[in-house]
Structures are given as C-alpha cells and as structure tokens.
Design a protein around this motif. Structure first.
Motif, mmCIF file in Angstrom:
data_model
loop_
_atom_site.group_PDB
_atom_site.id
_atom_site.type_symbol
_atom_site.label_atom_id
_atom_site.label_comp_id
_atom_site.label_asym_id
_atom_site.label_seq_id
_atom_site.Cartn_x
_atom_site.Cartn_y
_atom_site.Cartn_z
ATOM 1 N N ASP A 175 23.246 39.252 46.903
ATOM 2 C CA ASP A 175 23.657 37.857 46.830
ATOM 3 C C ASP A 175 23.401 37.240 48.201
ATOM 4 O O ASP A 175 23.881 37.759 49.202
ATOM 5 N N SER A 179 24.794 42.149 45.384
ATOM 6 C CA SER A 179 25.038 43.109 46.459
ATOM 7 C C SER A 179 25.553 44.425 45.903
ATOM 8 O O SER A 179 25.301 45.489 46.465
ATOM 9 N N GLU A 180 26.271 44.348 44.771
ATOM 10 C CA GLU A 180 26.855 45.576 44.208
ATOM 11 C C GLU A 180 25.770 46.541 43.743
ATOM 12 O O GLU A 180 25.982 47.751 43.703
ATOM 13 N N PRO A 228 31.096 32.488 38.150
ATOM 14 C CA PRO A 228 31.881 31.446 38.796
ATOM 15 C C PRO A 228 32.275 31.744 40.242
ATOM 16 O O PRO A 228 32.768 30.856 40.930
ATOM 17 N N THR A 229 32.066 32.960 40.720
ATOM 18 C CA THR A 229 32.651 33.298 42.025
ATOM 19 C C THR A 229 31.711 32.920 43.157
ATOM 20 O O THR A 229 30.552 32.581 42.950
ATOM 21 N N SER A 230 32.229 32.996 44.356
ATOM 22 C CA SER A 230 31.525 32.454 45.518
ATOM 23 C C SER A 230 30.249 33.204 45.836
ATOM 24 O O SER A 230 29.395 32.693 46.547
ATOM 25 N N ASP A 231 30.084 34.426 45.322
ATOM 26 C CA ASP A 231 28.845 35.142 45.601
ATOM 27 C C ASP A 231 27.810 34.939 44.481
ATOM 28 O O ASP A 231 26.780 35.596 44.457
ATOM 29 N N PRO A 281 40.102 27.119 37.884
ATOM 30 C CA PRO A 281 39.360 25.930 38.336
ATOM 31 C C PRO A 281 37.895 26.235 38.650
ATOM 32 O O PRO A 281 37.034 25.356 38.553
ATOM 33 N N LEU A 282 37.578 27.484 39.004
ATOM 34 C CA LEU A 282 36.200 27.824 39.379
ATOM 35 C C LEU A 282 35.264 27.805 38.172
ATOM 36 O O LEU A 282 34.052 27.718 38.324
ATOM 37 N N GLN A 284 39.493 36.429 42.005
ATOM 38 C CA GLN A 284 39.049 35.604 43.134
ATOM 39 C C GLN A 284 40.072 34.525 43.458
ATOM 40 O O GLN A 284 40.406 34.289 44.621
ATOM 41 N N GLU A 285 40.605 33.885 42.402
ATOM 42 C CA GLU A 285 41.578 32.815 42.649
ATOM 43 C C GLU A 285 42.831 33.325 43.333
ATOM 44 O O GLU A 285 43.413 32.654 44.178
ATOM 45 N N GLU A 293 41.016 35.287 47.208
ATOM 46 C CA GLU A 293 40.005 34.895 48.190
ATOM 47 C C GLU A 293 40.532 34.024 49.333
ATOM 48 O O GLU A 293 40.242 34.282 50.507
ATOM 49 N N ILE A 318 33.369 39.139 51.216
ATOM 50 C CA ILE A 318 34.147 39.501 50.022
ATOM 51 C C ILE A 318 33.209 39.584 48.829
ATOM 52 O O ILE A 318 32.405 38.687 48.600
ATOM 53 N N GLY A 319 33.287 40.657 48.082
ATOM 54 C CA GLY A 319 32.453 40.795 46.891
ATOM 55 C C GLY A 319 33.282 41.191 45.691
ATOM 56 O O GLY A 319 34.350 41.806 45.835
ATOM 57 N N TYR A 320 32.780 40.838 44.506
ATOM 58 C CA TYR A 320 33.463 41.172 43.256
ATOM 59 C C TYR A 320 32.464 41.856 42.341
ATOM 60 O O TYR A 320 31.308 41.460 42.287
ATOM 61 N N GLU A 373 37.710 38.952 36.690
ATOM 62 C CA GLU A 373 36.980 38.646 37.918
ATOM 63 C C GLU A 373 37.359 37.287 38.518
ATOM 64 O O GLU A 373 37.648 37.187 39.708
ATOM 65 N N SER A 374 37.363 36.222 37.709
ATOM 66 C CA SER A 374 37.618 34.916 38.336
ATOM 67 C C SER A 374 39.087 34.756 38.712
ATOM 68 O O SER A 374 39.402 34.171 39.748
#
Lengths: 410, 410
Positions: free
Chosen positions: A44, A10-11, A70-73, A111-112, B193-194, B197, B209-211, B189-190
């Motif tokens: 994304d 998306s970025e 690792p992130t949700s997107d 953890p991700l 998020q931790e 998010e 939410i985007g990173y 980045e991760s």
C-alpha cells in the motif's frame, strides 16, 4: 495478449496473507485462451501508481487487486483518480447498496464506509454483491484496467459477473488453451522428468511440460493450444506412470479416496495419533464424505488408544505406542468398533521432541485394516521415515495414509 | 535500501503453488532494518531475464527464487550466465556433494542431476545442505543478486547460513525495524480502525498502522523504526481491545489455547461433527499439545455420536444432530468419557447439501463442557450462522471453537 496482475497490500509483502489470486485468474483465463503473463506485488503506497504505469506500458490488460476498502491504507481509488485525471464523484446509489448490504448482516456501518461510494469520473463501476467496496474498470489508449477487491469472496463473484464478460469480448477469436495437470505420488521430480519428458516431446514439441514438486506430491502439467495434443500427452503419461497418478487438475488425494469409496459403497474409519485428526479433516473437506467417513478417533494419549479402539496395554508396554504392532491394533480396533469396511491408523513421532536413536522424529507407523472378499479382517502395517518437521510430517503422513486407502480402493 | 524479490515459476502464476517466500524474507529482513519493497512473479522463460534487468535497475538487492533445479524448465542458471557474460563452469565438488546427498537418502541420481554442478564464472556458490541445487551470489555495479532455490526447505537454511551473513554486513548501521502484529477475533476491519487508529496516531504519526482481514480474524499491525513507539501502540491497542486480542505476531488461536491450558494444567477433549477433525488437527499442530489434548472424536455419523460420546437417540430424534441439545450432549459426553477438564463439541451444516430453511448451510451449534471450581460439570451452547461454503465454514467454526476454549481458559 499480455495480461499482468498487480496485487496490492503490505500484508502480502509481509507474508501475513498468502496470494491466492493468481491461481484463480489462471483458472478463469485459460479457457479464454490467455494466461497471466506476470504478476507484481506492491505495498500500500506510492509504488501502486508506479506499478500500474509500468504494467500499462507493457500489457493489454491489467488486473489490480486490493486497496479498495474503507481503511486508510486502501489507496487504489485515489491513485486511479490522479493517474487518469478523473476526479472522484460521489455515487449515492453505491452508498445505498453498501448500507443495504450491512443492514442485511445486522452490521452498523462506520463513517469510513462512505469513501467506498466515490468513483473516478469515466470509470465503469463493477458492483460488489458480497462486500462493500465496488470494483472499477477503465480504458485508456486501448489498454484495459480492472481494479478488483482483495478478499477472494468479494473478488471472485465480481470477476465472474462483471469483468469476465468484458474480457470474453476482448479475447473473442482466441482459441482456448488446454491444460491438464496429473498429480503424482511416490515419484520424485527429476525421475518423473526422465521417465516422461522424451515420450511427450516425441508426440509434439508444441506441448508445454511443467513440473511442480511439493511435499509428498509432484504435479505434471501439460499446456497446448491444441487440446488433442494435451489429451495424447495425458494418455501417454498415464500409460507410463500408472497407479502413481492419483488425481487430475483440481482433484486431490482425499477427493479420489472419497470418490472411489462412494463408487464401491465402502465406509471408512480413521484412528489418528501423530496426525491429530488431519486425515479425517482432509476427508471431510470433500462434499459427500459423510457417506464414507463414519467416524474417527484422535487417540493422542496412550489411555485413549486402550479405551477407544482396544489397543492392548501389553502392546504399549512391549513395543510402545509408536510401533507396527500398535498401528495394526489401532487399525483393527477402529475397524471393529466402527463396523466400517476400511480403517486406517497412524502413530509416529511428529516432533520436535520425543525422538530416540531407534525411533527418530519423522518415524511413522501406519496400519490398514479391511474386510476381504470372504468378509475376513485383514491387517497390514507400513513403516516410513518422513520429514522431521512437525507440520510437514503431519502433512506427508496424512498423504501416505490417504494413498494407502486409495490403493486399497482401486 | 531497495530490496526486490523475483519469484520464478510458471506454477506460481498458474496458482498450483502458493508463494510463501515473501513472509519468510520479511521475517528475516525486518530485524536488519529493511523490508521487501516489491515482488515480481514471472513464469519459467525469457521474462526472468527481463525481470532481473528491471529489478537490478531499481533495487540495491535482488532476491531471485526458483529455477535452479535439474529439469528443463529450470532456467535461472543459464540466464544469469548470459546476462553477466559469465560462462558456466563445471564444479566437480558440487556434483560430489549432490551425489553424497542423494546417497544418504538412498536415491539414485538421474543424468539431469549434473547440470546443477555448473556455476557462472565469478559467482559465489551458496551451498545447499537440504537439496541438490546450489544457490548463487553475484555483484555488479554495486548491486547484489542472490539466486536461491524455490522449495522452502532448501531456501530457508541456505538463506540463513549463507545469504544472511552477506546481507547483515551490507545493512550494517541500519537500525532494526520494529513490528508488532496483534491478532483480533470478533471485531471487523473498519470497526477496528475506528476504535483504534486515532488513539495510535495520537501517540505518534511515525507509527505505520496496517489492517489485514481474513476469515474469522483481523490482524492489526504496527511498524516503526522506533521500537518504543511500537510498544506504546501495542499497549494502547491492548487497553482498547482487551480480550478481542487472542495472539501476537506468529502466534495463533491454537497456540494460545495450548499455552493457557498447559499453564493451568488443564486437559482438553474434542468432539467434532461438521469440522471433521480440524479442531483437533489445529491443536495438535502445536508442539507440546500432547500434554493438553488427550483425545478427540470425529463423530460424523449419528450412530457414532450415540456409541462414542453418549448422545441420546431421543435427542437426535427430537432435535436432530444439528441442534443445541446435541452439541451440549456431545460436549458433556466427551468430557465424561475422556475425563478431561474441558470438552468442546461442534455440530452444524458445512454444505453444500443438507441445509433447510430453518437450519441453512452455515448453521453451527457449539457445546462447551467443563468442571467448575466445585468440580461440577457445566455445559453451555452457542448458535452461530457462519459462511455457507464448506472449507470456509470448517475454518470459521474451528476458530469459533478454539476461541471458546481460549476464553474459558483465560
């Protein structure tokens, strides 16, 4: 051979990050005789799947970048698993490698991190030696799909070490495509075409000619399957354009200046007001520039012009800081104080404020000082009206200054 | 509303030019409640037609950029004419306008200029006030097609003056999309998020939410139809991340430094070795920076460090130019000579050569000098190991230096 690229993120669509992947793939693929046919950019989300389906219906090779993190997107892994009916399998050796990578950098993995160790069944893992997320390679119905990480510093080594060998085998037998880019200063795009194109087409209509105009420069590009034709076209263009060509291919103005100065054992000093250090920055981007650029000044305030490089207070009072006289004194002073062989000086109005009717935003005065064959100091000045937009002004002013140095060193 | 962008131009696929259009369209369209759904990049040639057909089958609005110029690889006009069965008609008033445009710039138009005055029958002309090629707007089956020039300095005013009013009417009634980008320094980045998010999702699952991680920074992005949710998410993120957030939206580190310094009436000097002027360049990109940045030095040679900002020869002999001691003396000297309130100094090894086992490529020493509340000079130094790649090193080193200034000014 049809090769399509899908850049996910998306970025990219939001413009938060510029896509540098296409140039990289092009540079890697032309020697293999192929080029990127088309490139899709998708956010994304579910469009990634649609785009991969469409590309795989048209192309022989599909290169997907991004979405492996690792992130949700980061969704590419899950989408591939679903599309290929390939359940995700946990690979402990990948997780070990990621943990080792983090440990070496003294980073505590969150953890991700773990999701990156899942691989769709049947996919070949492309190891990531410069980051955490591994890449994937899958074949289906004679089509080849590569999923690569988004960050260039992870993408590039992975592509060269693991994807390129597969592609090289795939494209074996295709003759390489020859390409030459000639970079031109001071000739506009349409004038360039008028001066060059019919001469090139007279050599052969098998030469693909391209033009790309950017601020302060135009690229002239030849591509052909026959490398000899590209050589002939380049020679003809050089004959027609002469000094207006300042670099080739990945070369640039600053590289040309540094190379020429090194070859002639000349040193350079810079005195910058309106460009604020950009000329020195560009020169020092070139490895080995420390043999050339000895020192530079960002003389932004009037006082600093007086203190550092001996501009006279009278000149500032009579002519102002933005004047040919000031540019000449800046160049002369920078040469004298630094003891260098050449000095370039810039003073102007970058805007948005500070313009007057007489000296509008975009006004540039450049000074060049050098020692001639008799070791006597010579100084010249130039007056230009450039783009009245701050960053564009700085860029075109720095290009103008570097071109002065180039011509003086040629 | 589906909005697709088609960027035409072989130079984009060859990577000779980076695509900055997507960010621009995004910025213009979000306030209208819509965003770019997808973007295709195609070379000059027949794929333009295929891409337009595909996009018009999926999207409500298609924005095509490039290919409207005068040269032989500018094909969009002809393709549109063929696709829409709309013969090209000569518009003398367009040619007059182009000739006037050239005359004002003292440019002699070439014979190729004329093709830009041909318009497909039924198309609305979008005037180009900053270049020669006009844009086109066509409707078909309730779909809207805009053909715009490639160069941003022509595209942007044309889009805002002539395309945006049409789009605004088209999208009337759609609530604007709210977006907030928080720019973060020093948190990966991760980890980001931790830390963030689950707190944001606890506010609402309607917040996207985007990173976006880049060298030396991560962007955290919230988008929602409900602007109040974006505000709450941003407030929560600020609470969680504190000082790590250095800017918002289009802001950047240099803007934050200049704004903070202006607000506190502080002046800044820079002394750069390994970054070669990049810190000064970045600061002077900001309008109004002349009230803050008084002067800067690019002390690339050892001699210049001694001559200009009083680094002692003993320090260079005992510790070398790349050392905490040298960074401190550079900062202290720059402060003293300039008379500024703060001075930042950088010395390091940008590579590719010059690294040793003890001080590898990527080594940075930064010095910061300032006058404290009692007007006494304070100096501190920092040691970092950054990316061992010349341009990335320069960028991350400049980011580190600007962040030091930011924290000191906060």
């Amino acid at each position: 051979m049809i090769i399509e690229v899908i850049n996910t993120g998306s970025e990219l669509l939001l413009g938060q990050v510029l896509n540098t992947h296409l140039g990289y793939f092009s540079e890697q693929l032309l020697p293999l005789g192929v080029r990127v046919t088309r490139a899709d950019t998708v956010p994304d989300g579910p469009l990634i799947e649609q785009s991969i389906r469409e590309s795989m219906s048209r192309a022989d090779v599909v290169l997907v970048t991004g979405g492996l993190g690792p992130t949700s997107d980061d969704l590419t892994r899950d989408i591939i698993s679903r599309m290929f009916n390939a359940p995700l399998e946990f690979h402990p050796e990948i997780l070990d490698k990621i943990y080792t990578y983090f440990a070496q950098r003294k980073v505590v993995p969150g953890p991700l991190t773990r999701v990156q160790a899942f691989v769709p069944q049947g996919a070949t893992v492309l190891p990531n030696n410069h980051g955490s997320a591994p890449g994937l390679y899958l074949q289906r119905d004679g089509k080849h799909l590569f999923c690569l990480p988004g960050p260039p510093r992870e993408l590039k080594p992975m592509f060269e070490d693991y994807a390129l060998p597969i592609l090289r085998e795939l494209f074996a037998g295709i003759p390489p495509l020859a390409r030459k880019v000639l970079r031109v200063y001071g000739v506009g795009e349409s004038l360039l075409q008028e001066r060059v194109e019919h001469h090139i087409l007279a050599i052969s209509d098998q030469i693909e000619i391209g033009y790309c105009a950017r601020l302060g420069e135009v690229d002239l590009r030849f591509i052909a399957a026959n490398g000899e034709l590209v050589k002939q076209a380049s020679a003809k263009a050089r004959e027609l354009l002469g000094e207006a060509i300042y670099a080739e291919d990945e070369g640039n103005m600053e590289q040309t200046v540094i190379s020429a100065a090194r070859a002639k054992h000349k040193t350079i000093a810079t005195a910058e007001s309106c460009t604020g250090g950009l000329v020195a920055h560009r020169l020092t981007n070139i490895p080995g520039s420390s043999a050339v650029l000895q020192r530079g000044w960002v003389t932004y305030s009037n006082q600093s012009k007086v203190d550092e490089i001996g501009v006279s207070e009278e000149t500032l009072r009579l002519h102002g800081a933005v004047s040919a006289e000031c540019a000449r004194e800046m160049a002369r002073g920078a040469l004298a104080v630094s003891g260098c062989d050449l000095a370039v000086a810039l003073t102007g109005i970058a805007g948005p404020d500070g313009g007057t009717a007489e000296k509008p935003v975009g006004t540039l005065y450049a000074g060049l000082a050098w020692k001639d064959a008799k070791d006597e100091v010579q100084v010249e000045s130039h007056h230009k009206l450039l783009v009245p937009k701050r960053d564009d002004f700085k860029l075109t002013a720095s290009q103008f200054a570097l071109n002065l140095l180039r011509l003086k060193l040629s």
